[in-house]
Motif scaffolding. Structure first.
Motif, mmCIF file in Angstrom:
data_model
loop_
_atom_site.group_PDB
_atom_site.id
_atom_site.type_symbol
_atom_site.label_atom_id
_atom_site.label_comp_id
_atom_site.label_asym_id
_atom_site.label_seq_id
_atom_site.Cartn_x
_atom_site.Cartn_y
_atom_site.Cartn_z
ATOM 1 N N LYS A 100 0.702 -2.354 -12.455
ATOM 2 C CA LYS A 100 0.402 -3.036 -11.196
ATOM 3 C C LYS A 100 1.321 -2.508 -10.102
ATOM 4 O O LYS A 100 2.545 -2.502 -10.250
ATOM 5 C CB LYS A 100 0.578 -4.541 -11.349
ATOM 6 C CG LYS A 100 0.125 -5.339 -10.130
ATOM 7 C CD LYS A 100 0.167 -6.834 -10.422
ATOM 8 C CE LYS A 100 -0.368 -7.623 -9.233
ATOM 9 N NZ LYS A 100 -0.350 -9.085 -9.516
ATOM 10 N N PHE A 101 0.734 -2.070 -9.012
ATOM 11 C CA PHE A 101 1.500 -1.463 -7.926
ATOM 12 C C PHE A 101 2.155 -2.539 -7.067
ATOM 13 O O PHE A 101 1.506 -3.465 -6.596
ATOM 14 C CB PHE A 101 0.588 -0.599 -7.055
ATOM 15 C CG PHE A 101 1.293 0.052 -5.899
ATOM 16 C CD1 PHE A 101 2.051 1.194 -6.089
ATOM 17 C CD2 PHE A 101 1.204 -0.481 -4.624
ATOM 18 C CE1 PHE A 101 2.715 1.795 -5.028
ATOM 19 C CE2 PHE A 101 1.857 0.113 -3.558
ATOM 20 C CZ PHE A 101 2.606 1.252 -3.758
ATOM 21 N N GLN A 102 3.460 -2.413 -6.874
ATOM 22 C CA GLN A 102 4.180 -3.282 -5.947
ATOM 23 C C GLN A 102 4.653 -2.500 -4.726
ATOM 24 O O GLN A 102 4.398 -2.890 -3.594
ATOM 25 C CB GLN A 102 5.369 -3.944 -6.656
ATOM 26 C CG GLN A 102 4.950 -4.990 -7.686
ATOM 27 C CD GLN A 102 6.117 -5.810 -8.193
ATOM 28 O OE1 GLN A 102 7.223 -5.316 -8.359
ATOM 29 N NE2 GLN A 102 5.856 -7.086 -8.462
ATOM 30 N N ASN A 103 5.330 -1.392 -4.983
ATOM 31 C CA ASN A 103 5.724 -0.480 -3.910
ATOM 32 C C ASN A 103 6.023 0.868 -4.538
ATOM 33 O O ASN A 103 5.845 1.044 -5.749
ATOM 34 C CB ASN A 103 6.922 -1.026 -3.115
ATOM 35 C CG ASN A 103 8.093 -1.381 -4.018
ATOM 36 O OD1 ASN A 103 8.586 -0.548 -4.774
ATOM 37 N ND2 ASN A 103 8.514 -2.643 -3.945
ATOM 38 N N ALA A 104 6.464 1.813 -3.730
ATOM 39 C CA ALA A 104 6.644 3.189 -4.212
ATOM 40 C C ALA A 104 7.654 3.308 -5.338
ATOM 41 O O ALA A 104 7.568 4.228 -6.156
ATOM 42 C CB ALA A 104 7.058 4.092 -3.047
ATOM 43 N N ILE A 105 8.593 2.381 -5.424
ATOM 44 C CA ILE A 105 9.615 2.480 -6.466
ATOM 45 C C ILE A 105 9.483 1.392 -7.525
ATOM 46 O O ILE A 105 10.313 1.311 -8.427
ATOM 47 C CB ILE A 105 11.038 2.426 -5.853
ATOM 48 C CG1 ILE A 105 11.258 1.104 -5.114
ATOM 49 C CG2 ILE A 105 11.275 3.609 -4.944
ATOM 50 C CD1 ILE A 105 12.670 0.928 -4.604
ATOM 51 N N SER A 106 8.443 0.589 -7.440
ATOM 52 C CA SER A 106 8.288 -0.503 -8.404
ATOM 53 C C SER A 106 6.838 -0.617 -8.860
ATOM 54 O O SER A 106 5.952 -0.918 -8.062
ATOM 55 C CB SER A 106 8.754 -1.829 -7.782
ATOM 56 O OG SER A 106 8.568 -2.894 -8.686
ATOM 57 N N GLN A 107 6.614 -0.353 -10.143
ATOM 58 C CA GLN A 107 5.309 -0.522 -10.754
ATOM 59 C C GLN A 107 5.503 -1.359 -12.024
ATOM 60 O O GLN A 107 6.349 -1.037 -12.851
ATOM 61 C CB GLN A 107 4.670 0.817 -11.109
ATOM 62 C CG GLN A 107 4.533 1.781 -9.930
ATOM 63 C CD GLN A 107 5.799 2.573 -9.667
ATOM 64 O OE1 GLN A 107 6.526 2.918 -10.590
ATOM 65 N NE2 GLN A 107 6.081 2.864 -8.401
#
Length: 285
Positions: A175-182
């Motif tokens: 699940k994508f949260q932001n460019a540095i957090s999946q």
């Protein structure tokens, strides 16, 4: 000494070339990430509206039944796991595959109790090496996948639940949260959780509410799968951009270290030459 300096220069050149590659890959991933985010955001209104319609029908009609809404005894479970075709994306694939295998080992005693649908070559290779039963796989998805690209596997997974081959279907993806957090995520897709609606209106459906749900529910489930694929793509590019940014920074540090070592070796060589010249001059004096 000269041989050592030449070796350091080769290392500097090699690392500079690597840095150019990782920097270019970071820029490509950043461009793809923007498109993937836009695609994921564009798909949400359709998914939300479809869910609203399904909830309205199910809540506003008494006695409506459909296999996708009914819980049954679990004899066999299916997992649809979304990965990428390529690596160089940090822990993107490892994290979601670890999540899938952890859940499978916790829930099942034997391979007869589960099967896997997999999207992405990394997942396909991973499960094949571990002799996990794969029902269907899709590889070679473009950077901007369309629904048609995953229609076959989505429809197959949903239909196999409806016809009773599987009693549960789980979706495993990043699940994508932001460019540095999946975030590795697993959700039960089928049977669907109880749907509710705030609507108090009463409707009549032709030919029947069941007939309408017969068409809408599979489409809704397939839409959720497609949305997860888009989330996965955004996560993949975010992870790759971050990984390549880290690799570029590491290359920069290595170049600085090699350059410092080269300058020290060069200074030592110059000092040695001066010392030899002075020694030679004293010997001739």
């Amino acid at each position: 000494m000269a041989k050592g300096m030449r070796e350091i220069k080769r290392q500097i050149k090699s690392t500079q070339n690597t840095k150019q590659i990782t920097r270019a890959m970071e820029m490509v991933a950043a461009a793809n990430l923007r498109r993937a985010q836009q695609a994921a955001e564009a798909a949400r209104p359709y998914s939300d509206k479809l869910k609203e319609v399904v909830a309205s029908i199910a809540a506003g009609t008494k006695g409506v039944k459909h296999p996708m809404l009914q819980t049954r005894d679990v004899k066999k479970t299916a997992y649809l796991v979304i990965t990428s075709d390529r690596g160089l994306a940090g822990g993107y694939n490892a994290n979601v595959l670890r999540k899938a295998m952890s859940e499978i080992r916790e829930r099942h005693q034997s391979k007869a109790e589960y099967s896997v649908f997999v999207i992405g070559r990394k997942g396909s290779n991973f499960f094949s090496k571990r002799d996990v039963p794969i029902v269907q796989e899709v590889t070679g998805l473009p950077d901007s996948p369309t629904f048609a690209d995953i229609k076959s596997i989505a429809a197959s997974a949903v239909n196999n639940f409806v016809n009773g081959t599987y009693d549960q279907l789980f979706l495993v993806y990043n699940k994508f949260q932001n460019a540095i957090s999946q975030v590795p995520t697993m959700v039960r897709l089928l049977p669907m959780e109880e749907v509710t609606s705030q609507s108090t209106a009463s409707y009549e459906y032709e030919p029947s509410a069941e007939g309408v749900l017969e068409v809408l529910l599979p489409k809704y489930a397939e839409t959720i799968i497609y949305s997860a694929v888009l989330e996965g793509k955004a996560s993949e590019f975010g992870a790759r951009m971050t990984a390549m940014n880290s690799a570029t920074k590491n290359a920069t540090k290595m170049i600085s270290t090699y350059t410092l070592a080269y300058n020290r070796a060069r200074q030592a060589a110059i000092t040695q030459e001066i010392a030899e010249i002075v020694s030679g001059a004293n010997a001739n004096a």
